[in-house]
Design a protein around this motif. Structure first.
Motif, mmCIF file in Angstrom:
data_model
loop_
_atom_site.group_PDB
_atom_site.id
_atom_site.type_symbol
_atom_site.label_atom_id
_atom_site.label_comp_id
_atom_site.label_asym_id
_atom_site.label_seq_id
_atom_site.Cartn_x
_atom_site.Cartn_y
_atom_site.Cartn_z
ATOM 1 N N LEU A 172 0.837 -1.197 0.000
ATOM 2 C CA LEU A 172 0.000 0.000 0.000
ATOM 3 C C LEU A 172 0.869 1.243 0.000
ATOM 4 O O LEU A 172 1.864 1.300 0.727
ATOM 5 N N PRO A 173 0.522 2.249 -0.790
ATOM 6 C CA PRO A 173 1.294 3.497 -0.744
ATOM 7 C C PRO A 173 1.020 4.220 0.575
ATOM 8 O O PRO A 173 -0.112 4.260 1.058
ATOM 9 N N ILE A 174 2.069 4.740 1.159
ATOM 10 C CA ILE A 174 1.911 5.472 2.423
ATOM 11 C C ILE A 174 1.799 6.949 2.086
ATOM 12 O O ILE A 174 2.686 7.526 1.445
ATOM 13 N N PRO A 175 0.699 7.583 2.489
ATOM 14 C CA PRO A 175 0.545 9.014 2.190
ATOM 15 C C PRO A 175 1.600 9.844 2.935
ATOM 16 O O PRO A 175 2.094 9.447 3.979
ATOM 17 N N GLU A 196 -3.816 11.493 6.264
ATOM 18 C CA GLU A 196 -4.549 11.636 5.017
ATOM 19 C C GLU A 196 -5.126 10.276 4.603
ATOM 20 O O GLU A 196 -4.486 9.245 4.744
ATOM 21 N N ARG A 197 -6.323 10.313 4.100
ATOM 22 C CA ARG A 197 -7.001 9.077 3.689
ATOM 23 C C ARG A 197 -6.552 8.681 2.289
ATOM 24 O O ARG A 197 -6.357 9.525 1.426
ATOM 25 N N LEU A 198 -6.413 7.358 2.058
ATOM 26 C CA LEU A 198 -6.082 6.880 0.717
ATOM 27 C C LEU A 198 -7.317 6.956 -0.171
ATOM 28 O O LEU A 198 -8.417 6.611 0.238
ATOM 29 N N MET A 199 -7.124 7.391 -1.388
ATOM 30 C CA MET A 199 -8.216 7.475 -2.346
ATOM 31 C C MET A 199 -8.216 6.213 -3.213
ATOM 32 O O MET A 199 -7.171 5.584 -3.385
ATOM 33 N N PRO A 200 -9.346 5.837 -3.785
ATOM 34 C CA PRO A 200 -9.406 4.607 -4.590
ATOM 35 C C PRO A 200 -8.422 4.589 -5.754
ATOM 36 O O PRO A 200 -7.895 3.540 -6.097
ATOM 37 N N TYR A 201 -8.137 5.735 -6.370
ATOM 38 C CA TYR A 201 -7.218 5.753 -7.500
ATOM 39 C C TYR A 201 -5.778 5.524 -7.055
ATOM 40 O O TYR A 201 -4.905 5.291 -7.876
ATOM 41 N N GLN A 202 -5.483 5.594 -5.748
ATOM 42 C CA GLN A 202 -4.148 5.326 -5.237
ATOM 43 C C GLN A 202 -3.914 3.835 -4.982
ATOM 44 O O GLN A 202 -2.800 3.418 -4.732
ATOM 45 N N LEU A 203 -4.970 3.053 -5.017
ATOM 46 C CA LEU A 203 -4.864 1.621 -4.747
ATOM 47 C C LEU A 203 -4.816 0.842 -6.053
ATOM 48 O O LEU A 203 -5.309 1.281 -7.079
#
Length: 123
Positions: free
Chosen positions: A76-79, A84-91
Protein backbone atom coordinates in the motif's frame (compact mmCIF):
# COMPACT_ATOMS: atom_id res chain seq x y z
CA UNK A 1 -83.99 -41.35 10.92
CA UNK A 2 -85.11 -44.41 9.09
CA UNK A 3 -82.79 -46.85 7.37
CA UNK A 4 -83.99 -45.81 3.89
CA UNK A 5 -83.21 -42.15 4.61
CA UNK A 6 -79.76 -43.07 5.94
CA UNK A 7 -78.93 -45.15 2.82
CA UNK A 8 -80.19 -42.34 0.57
CA UNK A 9 -78.09 -39.75 2.43
CA UNK A 10 -74.99 -41.96 2.33
CA UNK A 11 -75.37 -42.71 -1.35
CA UNK A 12 -75.94 -39.06 -2.23
CA UNK A 13 -72.74 -38.00 -0.39
CA UNK A 14 -70.82 -40.76 -2.19
CA UNK A 15 -72.16 -39.51 -5.51
CA UNK A 16 -71.18 -35.93 -4.60
CA UNK A 17 -67.67 -37.08 -3.67
CA UNK A 18 -67.30 -38.87 -7.01
CA UNK A 19 -68.62 -35.85 -8.92
CA UNK A 20 -66.26 -33.52 -7.01
CA UNK A 21 -63.26 -35.79 -7.67
CA UNK A 22 -64.15 -36.01 -11.38
CA UNK A 23 -64.57 -32.23 -11.63
CA UNK A 24 -61.21 -31.70 -9.85
CA UNK A 25 -59.53 -34.12 -12.25
CA UNK A 26 -61.03 -32.31 -15.24
CA UNK A 27 -59.83 -29.00 -13.84
CA UNK A 28 -56.26 -30.29 -13.36
CA UNK A 29 -56.22 -31.91 -16.82
CA UNK A 30 -57.49 -28.67 -18.39
CA UNK A 31 -54.80 -26.67 -16.59
CA UNK A 32 -52.11 -29.05 -17.88
CA UNK A 33 -53.40 -28.83 -21.46
CA UNK A 34 -53.46 -25.03 -21.23
CA UNK A 35 -49.87 -24.96 -19.82
CA UNK A 36 -48.57 -27.13 -22.67
CA UNK A 37 -50.29 -24.97 -25.32
CA UNK A 38 -48.99 -21.79 -23.66
CA UNK A 39 -45.44 -23.20 -23.62
CA UNK A 40 -45.69 -24.13 -27.30
CA UNK A 41 -46.81 -20.58 -28.18
CA UNK A 42 -43.94 -19.07 -26.21
CA UNK A 43 -41.47 -21.41 -27.90
CA UNK A 44 -42.80 -20.43 -31.34
CA UNK A 45 -42.04 -16.76 -30.57
CA UNK A 46 -38.41 -17.47 -29.58
CA UNK A 47 -35.51 -17.08 -31.99
CA UNK A 48 -34.65 -20.26 -33.88
CA UNK A 49 -31.79 -22.43 -32.65
CA UNK A 50 -28.46 -21.76 -34.35
CA UNK A 51 -27.53 -24.00 -37.26
CA UNK A 52 -24.38 -26.16 -37.01
CA UNK A 53 -22.39 -23.68 -39.11
CA UNK A 54 -23.42 -20.87 -36.71
CA UNK A 55 -22.17 -22.73 -33.62
CA UNK A 56 -19.05 -21.59 -31.78
CA UNK A 57 -15.80 -23.24 -32.89
CA UNK A 58 -12.43 -23.74 -31.24
CA UNK A 59 -9.83 -21.11 -32.09
CA UNK A 60 -7.19 -22.12 -34.63
CA UNK A 61 -4.62 -22.29 -31.80
CA UNK A 62 -6.65 -24.95 -30.00
CA UNK A 63 -8.42 -25.04 -26.68
CA UNK A 64 -7.61 -22.37 -24.10
CA UNK A 65 -5.92 -23.86 -21.03
CA UNK A 66 -6.11 -22.66 -17.48
CA UNK A 67 -2.89 -21.13 -16.19
CA UNK A 68 -2.09 -21.23 -12.49
CA UNK A 69 0.49 -19.06 -10.82
CA UNK A 70 1.13 -17.78 -7.33
CA UNK A 71 0.61 -14.03 -6.98
CA UNK A 72 1.97 -11.56 -4.42
CA UNK A 73 0.13 -8.58 -3.01
CA UNK A 74 1.25 -5.05 -3.78
CA UNK A 75 2.38 -2.79 -0.98
CA UNK A 76 0.00 0.00 0.00
CA UNK A 77 1.29 3.50 -0.74
CA UNK A 78 1.91 5.47 2.42
CA UNK A 79 0.55 9.01 2.19
CA UNK A 80 2.93 11.87 2.99
CA UNK A 81 0.63 13.02 5.76
CA UNK A 82 -0.18 9.84 7.69
CA UNK A 83 -3.61 11.20 8.66
CA UNK A 84 -4.55 11.64 5.02
CA UNK A 85 -7.00 9.08 3.69
CA UNK A 86 -6.08 6.88 0.72
CA UNK A 87 -8.22 7.48 -2.35
CA UNK A 88 -9.41 4.61 -4.59
CA UNK A 89 -7.22 5.75 -7.50
CA UNK A 90 -4.15 5.33 -5.24
CA UNK A 91 -4.86 1.62 -4.75
CA UNK A 92 -4.15 -1.23 -7.16
CA UNK A 93 -5.75 -4.62 -7.53
CA UNK A 94 -4.49 -7.16 -5.02
CA UNK A 95 -2.10 -9.80 -6.28
CA UNK A 96 -0.86 -8.04 -9.38
CA UNK A 97 2.74 -9.29 -9.18
CA UNK A 98 3.91 -12.78 -10.08
CA UNK A 99 5.39 -14.47 -7.01
CA UNK A 100 9.03 -15.57 -6.88
CA UNK A 101 8.08 -18.91 -5.32
CA UNK A 102 5.66 -20.74 -7.64
CA UNK A 103 5.25 -23.81 -5.39
CA UNK A 104 1.81 -24.15 -3.84
CA UNK A 105 1.79 -24.08 -0.07
CA UNK A 106 0.38 -27.35 1.29
CA UNK A 107 -0.91 -28.29 4.70
CA UNK A 108 1.47 -30.08 6.97
CA UNK A 109 0.64 -33.68 7.85
CA UNK A 110 -0.94 -33.82 11.30
CA UNK A 111 -1.93 -30.16 11.27
CA UNK A 112 -5.52 -29.08 11.56
CA UNK A 113 -6.06 -28.54 7.86
CA UNK A 114 -8.37 -25.76 8.83
CA UNK A 115 -7.72 -22.06 8.78
CA UNK A 116 -6.06 -21.58 12.14
CA UNK A 117 -8.47 -23.49 14.35
CA UNK A 118 -5.53 -25.14 16.13
CA UNK A 119 -7.19 -28.54 16.25
CA UNK A 120 -5.32 -31.79 15.65
CA UNK A 121 -7.18 -32.52 12.43
CA UNK A 122 -7.74 -36.15 13.32
CA UNK A 123 -9.21 -38.13 16.19
Amino acid sequence: MSTATFVLAASSSDVLNVIAAFAGGLLIAGALVWAVQFGMRVQDRELPRPRPDEQAHLPSTGAVREMREMREPDELPIPEDKRERLMPYQLHHAGTRRGKDQHRKRWLPGSSGSFGSGGLGHV
